[in-house]
Design a protein around this motif. Structure first.
Motif, PDB file in Angstrom:
ATOM      1  N   ALA A 196      96.009  -5.697  39.465  1.00  0.00           N
ATOM      2  CA  ALA A 196      97.050  -6.275  39.974  1.00  0.00           C
ATOM      3  C   ALA A 196      98.323  -5.585  39.666  1.00  0.00           C
ATOM      4  N   GLY A 197      99.238  -5.644  40.450  1.00  0.00           N
ATOM      5  CA  GLY A 197     100.566  -5.011  40.141  1.00  0.00           C
ATOM      6  C   GLY A 197     100.728  -3.400  40.415  1.00  0.00           C
ATOM      7  N   GLN A 198      99.455  -2.808  40.882  1.00  0.00           N
ATOM      8  CA  GLN A 198      99.411  -1.313  40.885  1.00  0.00           C
ATOM      9  C   GLN A 198      99.510  -0.856  42.383  1.00  0.00           C
ATOM     10  N   THR A 199     100.170  -0.041  42.615  1.00  0.00           N
ATOM     11  CA  THR A 199      99.971   0.883  43.976  1.00  0.00           C
ATOM     12  C   THR A 199      98.892   1.713  43.874  1.00  0.00           C
ATOM     13  N   LEU A 200      97.904   1.727  44.865  1.00  0.00           N
ATOM     14  CA  LEU A 200      96.812   2.315  44.729  1.00  0.00           C
ATOM     15  C   LEU A 200      96.388   3.158  45.967  1.00  0.00           C
ATOM     16  N   THR A 201      95.629   4.232  45.504  1.00  0.00           N
ATOM     17  CA  THR A 201      95.167   5.063  46.763  1.00  0.00           C
ATOM     18  C   THR A 201      93.627   4.924  46.817  1.00  0.00           C
ATOM     19  N   PHE A 202      93.171   4.547  48.241  1.00  0.00           N
ATOM     20  CA  PHE A 202      91.951   4.231  48.408  1.00  0.00           C
ATOM     21  C   PHE A 202      91.377   5.568  49.329  1.00  0.00           C
ATOM     22  N   GLN A 203      90.053   5.998  48.801  1.00  0.00           N
ATOM     23  CA  GLN A 203      89.387   6.920  49.629  1.00  0.00           C
ATOM     24  C   GLN A 203      88.169   6.485  49.955  1.00  0.00           C
ATOM     25  N   LEU A 204      87.966   6.229  51.419  1.00  0.00           N
ATOM     26  CA  LEU A 204      86.745   5.514  51.769  1.00  0.00           C
ATOM     27  C   LEU A 204      85.750   6.614  52.533  1.00  0.00           C
ATOM     28  N   GLU A 205      84.570   6.512  52.302  1.00  0.00           N
ATOM     29  CA  GLU A 205      83.655   7.174  53.318  1.00  0.00           C
ATOM     30  C   GLU A 205      82.609   6.236  53.941  1.00  0.00           C
TER      31      GLU A 205
END
Length: 140
Positions: free
Chosen positions: A123-132
């Motif tokens: 919570a409270g975090q800007t996140l980068t998601f990498q999906l395959e």
């Protein structure tokens, strides 16, 4: 309902890894349309199919939410097992209203007072998601 079986890498803004399903070799199942994902997260998945790779960044409110100060509790040490080690960073499980387990992170121990944060750890975090996307799963 449509589901995607994916390998997922979640990175914090500093580039460190918060989660990597490849490391554990346990892909995650993402269910679309059941309200388990934020609308912004689900929108990123809408057109994905088997074999697709996709990377995107979400602000806290679109990922795991903002930190809610109402989810930080001060509890008496007596509420925990006597033999439990309580120190900052320890994760403690609590029973939720519907019988599910809710994790809390010990933030501080001062005398007989234990501060437990029940916010999602991301919570409270800007996140980068990498999906395959490994597989599209049919309705159950």
């Amino acid at each position: 309902m449509r589901s995607l079986l994916c390998h997922m890498l979640i990175q914090l803004q500093d580039g460190s890894t918060a989660e990597n399903t490849r490391a554990s070799n346990k892909p995650v199942r993402l269910n679309l349309g059941d309200n388990s994902l934020s609308p912004a997260f689900e929108a990123q998945l809408a057109d994905l199919k088997s074999g697709d790779k996709h990377s995107f960044t979400l602000a806290p409110q679109d990922a795991f939410g903002e930190v809610n100060p109402d989810n930080v509790y001060h509890m008496d040490r007596a509420r925990f097992p006597a033999d439990m080690t309580l120190e900052p960073g320890v994760i403690v499980g609590f029973s939720g209203a519907n019988g599910t387990e809710i994790p809390g992170i010990v933030r501080e121990v001062a005398g007989d007072s234990v501060t437990v944060d029940m916010n999602h750890p991301l919570a409270g975090q800007t996140l980068t998601f990498q999906l395959e996307v490994l597989q599209e799963l049919a309705d159950d």
